[in-house]
Design a protein around this motif. Structure first.
Motif, PDB file in Angstrom:
ATOM      1  N   VAL A   1      -0.092  -5.523  10.229  1.00 36.48           N
ATOM      2  CA  VAL A   1       0.648  -4.597  10.802  1.00 36.48           C
ATOM      3  C   VAL A   1      -0.240  -3.161  10.639  1.00 36.48           C
ATOM      4  O   VAL A   1      -1.080  -2.945   9.464  1.00 36.48           O
ATOM      5  N   ASP A   2      -0.256  -2.220  11.436  1.00 34.87           N
ATOM      6  CA  ASP A   2      -0.787  -1.138  11.676  1.00 34.87           C
ATOM      7  C   ASP A   2      -0.262   0.069  10.762  1.00 34.87           C
ATOM      8  O   ASP A   2       0.761   0.868  11.070  1.00 34.87           O
ATOM      9  N   VAL A   3      -0.466  -0.214   9.442  1.00 37.15           N
ATOM     10  CA  VAL A   3       0.221   0.760   8.414  1.00 37.15           C
ATOM     11  C   VAL A   3      -0.410   2.057   8.561  1.00 37.15           C
ATOM     12  O   VAL A   3       0.027   3.245   8.028  1.00 37.15           O
ATOM     13  N   GLY A   4      -1.657   2.054   9.100  1.00 37.69           N
ATOM     14  CA  GLY A   4      -2.597   3.391   8.822  1.00 37.69           C
ATOM     15  C   GLY A   4      -2.873   4.035   7.707  1.00 37.69           C
ATOM     16  O   GLY A   4      -2.789   2.581   6.748  1.00 37.69           O
ATOM     17  N   ALA A   5      -3.679   4.808   7.336  1.00 31.97           N
ATOM     18  CA  ALA A   5      -4.256   5.090   6.036  1.00 31.97           C
ATOM     19  C   ALA A   5      -4.262   6.315   5.852  1.00 31.97           C
ATOM     20  O   ALA A   5      -4.606   7.158   6.852  1.00 31.97           O
ATOM     21  N   ALA A   6      -4.194   6.733   4.691  1.00 34.54           N
ATOM     22  CA  ALA A   6      -4.073   8.136   4.337  1.00 34.54           C
ATOM     23  C   ALA A   6      -5.483   8.876   4.770  1.00 34.54           C
ATOM     24  O   ALA A   6      -5.582  10.015   4.849  1.00 34.54           O
ATOM     25  N   GLU A   7      -6.563   7.986   4.249  1.00 32.15           N
ATOM     26  CA  GLU A   7      -7.903   8.410   4.695  1.00 32.15           C
ATOM     27  C   GLU A   7      -7.994   8.994   6.134  1.00 32.15           C
ATOM     28  O   GLU A   7      -9.111   9.686   6.518  1.00 32.15           O
ATOM     29  N   GLU A   8      -7.176   8.546   6.971  1.00 34.85           N
ATOM     30  CA  GLU A   8      -7.356   8.720   8.471  1.00 34.85           C
ATOM     31  C   GLU A   8      -6.666  10.034   8.863  1.00 34.85           C
ATOM     32  O   GLU A   8      -6.878  10.882   9.724  1.00 34.85           O
ATOM     33  N   ALA A   9      -5.944  10.645   7.807  1.00 34.22           N
ATOM     34  CA  ALA A   9      -5.195  11.973   8.193  1.00 34.22           C
ATOM     35  C   ALA A   9      -6.110  13.302   7.851  1.00 34.22           C
ATOM     36  O   ALA A   9      -6.362  13.623   6.925  1.00 34.22           O
ATOM     37  N   GLU A  10      -6.924  13.515   8.930  1.00 38.25           N
ATOM     38  CA  GLU A  10      -7.918  14.306   8.913  1.00 38.25           C
ATOM     39  C   GLU A  10      -7.266  15.794   8.531  1.00 38.25           C
ATOM     40  O   GLU A  10      -7.972  16.663   7.840  1.00 38.25           O
ATOM     41  N   ALA A  11      -6.216  16.113   8.932  1.00 30.47           N
ATOM     42  CA  ALA A  11      -5.780  17.212   8.707  1.00 30.47           C
ATOM     43  C   ALA A  11      -5.523  17.643   7.314  1.00 30.47           C
ATOM     44  O   ALA A  11      -5.445  18.570   6.757  1.00 30.47           O
ATOM     45  N   ALA A  12      -5.313  16.361   6.347  1.00 28.31           N
ATOM     46  CA  ALA A  12      -5.036  16.375   5.036  1.00 28.31           C
ATOM     47  C   ALA A  12      -6.370  17.034   4.270  1.00 28.31           C
ATOM     48  O   ALA A  12      -6.429  17.444   3.021  1.00 28.31           O
TER      49      ALA A  12
ATOM     50  N   PHE B   1       1.065  -3.160   0.688  1.00 30.81           N
ATOM     51  CA  PHE B   1       1.549  -2.139   1.524  1.00 30.81           C
ATOM     52  C   PHE B   1       2.891  -1.456   1.189  1.00 30.81           C
ATOM     53  O   PHE B   1       3.591  -2.208   0.464  1.00 30.81           O
ATOM     54  N   GLY B   2       3.392  -0.594   1.760  1.00 34.57           N
ATOM     55  CA  GLY B   2       4.768   0.105   1.450  1.00 34.57           C
ATOM     56  C   GLY B   2       4.770   1.268   0.619  1.00 34.57           C
ATOM     57  O   GLY B   2       5.625   1.749   0.307  1.00 34.57           O
ATOM     58  N   GLY B   3       3.682   1.911   0.084  1.00 35.20           N
ATOM     59  CA  GLY B   3       3.722   2.799  -0.715  1.00 35.20           C
ATOM     60  C   GLY B   3       3.867   4.314   0.249  1.00 35.20           C
ATOM     61  O   GLY B   3       4.009   4.078   1.297  1.00 35.20           O
ATOM     62  N   ASP B   4       4.117   5.286  -0.606  1.00 36.09           N
ATOM     63  CA  ASP B   4       4.314   6.396   0.358  1.00 36.09           C
ATOM     64  C   ASP B   4       2.815   6.838   0.838  1.00 36.09           C
ATOM     65  O   ASP B   4       2.973   7.708   2.009  1.00 36.09           O
ATOM     66  N   ARG B   5       1.688   6.338   0.452  1.00 38.67           N
ATOM     67  CA  ARG B   5       0.485   6.514   1.270  1.00 38.67           C
ATOM     68  C   ARG B   5       0.014   5.016   1.018  1.00 38.67           C
ATOM     69  O   ARG B   5       0.128   4.377  -0.006  1.00 38.67           O
ATOM     70  N   GLU B   6      -0.785   4.842   2.164  1.00 34.36           N
ATOM     71  CA  GLU B   6      -1.550   3.521   2.323  1.00 34.36           C
ATOM     72  C   GLU B   6      -3.209   3.922   1.996  1.00 34.36           C
ATOM     73  O   GLU B   6      -3.462   5.106   2.621  1.00 34.36           O
ATOM     74  N   ALA B   7      -3.721   3.103   1.256  1.00 34.79           N
ATOM     75  CA  ALA B   7      -5.128   3.557   1.090  1.00 34.79           C
ATOM     76  C   ALA B   7      -5.956   2.244   1.205  1.00 34.79           C
ATOM     77  O   ALA B   7      -5.668   1.009   0.983  1.00 34.79           O
ATOM     78  N   VAL B   8      -7.463   2.460   1.802  1.00 31.69           N
ATOM     79  CA  VAL B   8      -8.032   1.528   2.110  1.00 31.69           C
ATOM     80  C   VAL B   8      -8.691   0.542   0.782  1.00 31.69           C
ATOM     81  O   VAL B   8      -8.712  -0.534   0.614  1.00 31.69           O
ATOM     82  N   ASN B   9      -8.869   1.436  -0.333  1.00 30.40           N
ATOM     83  CA  ASN B   9      -9.295   0.699  -1.789  1.00 30.40           C
ATOM     84  C   ASN B   9      -8.710   1.543  -2.790  1.00 30.40           C
ATOM     85  O   ASN B   9      -8.175   2.497  -2.917  1.00 30.40           O
ATOM     86  N   LEU B  10      -9.103   1.180  -3.924  1.00 27.61           N
ATOM     87  CA  LEU B  10      -8.672   1.662  -5.229  1.00 27.61           C
ATOM     88  C   LEU B  10      -9.285   3.059  -5.657  1.00 27.61           C
ATOM     89  O   LEU B  10      -8.505   4.042  -5.810  1.00 27.61           O
ATOM     90  N   VAL B  11     -10.340   3.430  -5.394  1.00 30.60           N
ATOM     91  CA  VAL B  11     -11.024   4.762  -5.677  1.00 30.60           C
ATOM     92  C   VAL B  11     -10.506   5.790  -4.788  1.00 30.60           C
ATOM     93  O   VAL B  11      -9.927   6.771  -5.131  1.00 30.60           O
ATOM     94  N   SER B  12     -10.250   5.354  -3.317  1.00 29.47           N
ATOM     95  CA  SER B  12      -9.938   6.252  -2.529  1.00 29.47           C
ATOM     96  C   SER B  12      -8.420   6.469  -2.827  1.00 29.47           C
ATOM     97  O   SER B  12      -7.745   7.464  -2.653  1.00 29.47           O
ATOM     98  N   GLY B  13      -7.528   5.357  -3.172  1.00 29.40           N
ATOM     99  CA  GLY B  13      -6.185   5.572  -3.507  1.00 29.40           C
ATOM    100  C   GLY B  13      -6.022   6.529  -4.748  1.00 29.40           C
ATOM    101  O   GLY B  13      -4.983   7.398  -4.784  1.00 29.40           O
ATOM    102  N   MET B  14      -6.607   6.269  -5.678  1.00 31.84           N
ATOM    103  CA  MET B  14      -6.676   7.344  -6.861  1.00 31.84           C
ATOM    104  C   MET B  14      -7.042   8.740  -6.443  1.00 31.84           C
ATOM    105  O   MET B  14      -6.209   9.774  -6.960  1.00 31.84           O
ATOM    106  N   GLN B  15      -7.988   9.045  -5.424  1.00 33.94           N
ATOM    107  CA  GLN B  15      -8.216  10.337  -4.984  1.00 33.94           C
ATOM    108  C   GLN B  15      -7.121  10.867  -4.039  1.00 33.94           C
ATOM    109  O   GLN B  15      -6.766  12.167  -4.416  1.00 33.94           O
ATOM    110  N   ILE B  16      -6.651   9.934  -3.451  1.00 32.82           N
ATOM    111  CA  ILE B  16      -5.247  10.445  -2.658  1.00 32.82           C
ATOM    112  C   ILE B  16      -4.189  10.745  -3.698  1.00 32.82           C
ATOM    113  O   ILE B  16      -3.373  11.774  -3.030  1.00 32.82           O
ATOM    114  N   ALA B  17      -3.901   9.991  -4.768  1.00 29.27           N
ATOM    115  CA  ALA B  17      -3.068  10.241  -5.634  1.00 29.27           C
ATOM    116  C   ALA B  17      -2.991  11.665  -6.004  1.00 29.27           C
ATOM    117  O   ALA B  17      -1.989  12.476  -6.063  1.00 29.27           O
ATOM    118  N   ARG B  18      -4.137  11.970  -6.352  1.00 31.05           N
ATOM    119  CA  ARG B  18      -4.454  13.410  -6.898  1.00 31.05           C
ATOM    120  C   ARG B  18      -4.452  14.402  -5.722  1.00 31.05           C
ATOM    121  O   ARG B  18      -3.771  15.531  -5.924  1.00 31.05           O
TER     122      ARG B  18
END
Length: 345
Positions: A91-102, A176-193
């Motif tokens: 499924v094409d969830v996308g990822a928060a890392e793709e959101a260049e505007a953020a 999958f299914g969080g408020d944000r999708e992330a590729v890996n754990l380090v990136s996921g923690m950074q996005i949480a911040r």
């Protein structure tokens, strides 16, 4: 080998965004509507019955694989990043890392406490104790792919969000299914911040884990990776010890061998909180600290959070929830700086 059967939906037992619980010819099943769309009473569906037939920990639920009442179905995705890759349900969830505007997420966690959990039920104790010790401070849950891949299956996370004990959720790896999708754990923690202003992060598997009674063949060994990656990313690793006073299995009574093994494999130094007055222990050179833990049974009841571990609630296995609560208290204390908790001599 997988096992499938076809049946008719006879009742819709409950639903929330992303999930339906249904009855199919007398069998309980759930539908991940983000993957295959919703179903209705009278629809013919294909069930994956493998886990139930093997007696695994799905709670006696089959999974609806496809709805035969429709020829096709689609829903716009969030980008170009796939999860469940190379399966028929990718499924094409996308990822928060793709959101260049953020913008680029902060590379350094700057001492943010990161609580590593080996069981999903520990998240409740961590979140409740953290909110009690640090009212209004945003805590984010980052879910790994060590257990359930769909976050929506967690009734616990739904309850914690409803009670505003979690500021947001991030699903990493193949989860999958969080408020944000992330590729890996380090990136996921950074996005949480970045996206939720998390002042503390709790990381761990979703519902359901694997255990084999061997020294290392269990899902919770990922706690070692959580400790190492969070420490290397600039966070302050905190480990929620798995403890039980009543588990029938000797390897899980007292401190579980899961926690002991994970700490042995971790290279970064972790803070390991225990309730004040608990038995002294040596855990691979990590920093064991005593903290004052509230009455977890009363705290969880007051917050209307129902949670069990291996079928046992706070009244049945108080130690389990006390040690999870200790991690939440420690994370709240660490917001005041690394010297706010001193390791036991």
């Amino acid at each position: 080998m997988p096992s499938y059967r076809t049946g008719t939906v006879t009742a819709v037992m409950g639903e929330r965004p992303g999930l339906q619980r249904v009855e199919v010819d007398g069998r309980r099943a759930y539908v991940l509507t983000r993957l295959i769309g919703p179903v209705a009473v009278g629809d013919r569906v294909v069930l994956n019955t493998t886990a139930v037939e093997l007696g695994l920990g799905t709670g006696g639920w089959d999974v609806v694989h496809w709805n035969l009442a429709r020829q096709d179905w689609s829903e716009p995705g969030g980008g170009r990043v796939l999860k469940l890759r190379y399966t028929s349900l990718q499924v094409d969830v996308g990822a928060a890392e793709e959101a260049e505007a953020a913008g680029e997420p902060p590379a350094d966690l700057e001492g943010t406490p990161v609580v590593a959990c080996g069981l999903h039920s520990q998240v409740a104790g961590v979140a409740a104790a953290y909110a009690h010790a640090a009212p209004g401070s945003p805590l984010c849950y980052v879910m790994t792919d060590g257990g359930s891949l769909p976050l929506v299956l967690s009734d616990l996370v739904a309850a914690l969000r409803e009670r505003r004990l979690l500021a947001g959720t991030v699903t990493v790896g193949q989860a999958f299914g969080g408020d944000r999708e992330a590729v890996n754990l380090v990136s996921g923690m950074q996005i949480a911040r970045r996206d939720f202003g998390a002042e503390a992060i709790v990381v761990g598997t979703g519902p359901g884990v694997v255990g084999t009674a061997t020294a290392t063949g269990f899902s919770a060994l990922e706690v070692a990776s959580i400790v190492d990656l969070s420490g290397r990313a600039g966070g302050r690793p905190v480990v929620a010890l798995r403890w039980s006073d009543t588990d029938a299995r000797p390897r899980h009574r007292g401190v579980s061998h899961h926690s002991v093994a994970a700490l042995q494999y971790a290279h970064e130094r972790a803070l390991v909180p225990i309730p004040r007055g608990a038995t002294r222990m040596e855990l691979g050179g990590h920093d064991v600290v005593e903290v004052d833990v509230p009455d977890m049974a009363a705290l969880l009841a007051g917050m209307a959070i129902e949670v069990t571990t291996m079928g046992r609630g706070p009244a049945d296995d108080g130690g389990f929830f006390a040690y999870a609560g200790a991690a939440g208290v420690a994370a709240a204390s660490l917001r005041d700086g690394p010297g706010s908790l001193d390791p036991r001599p």
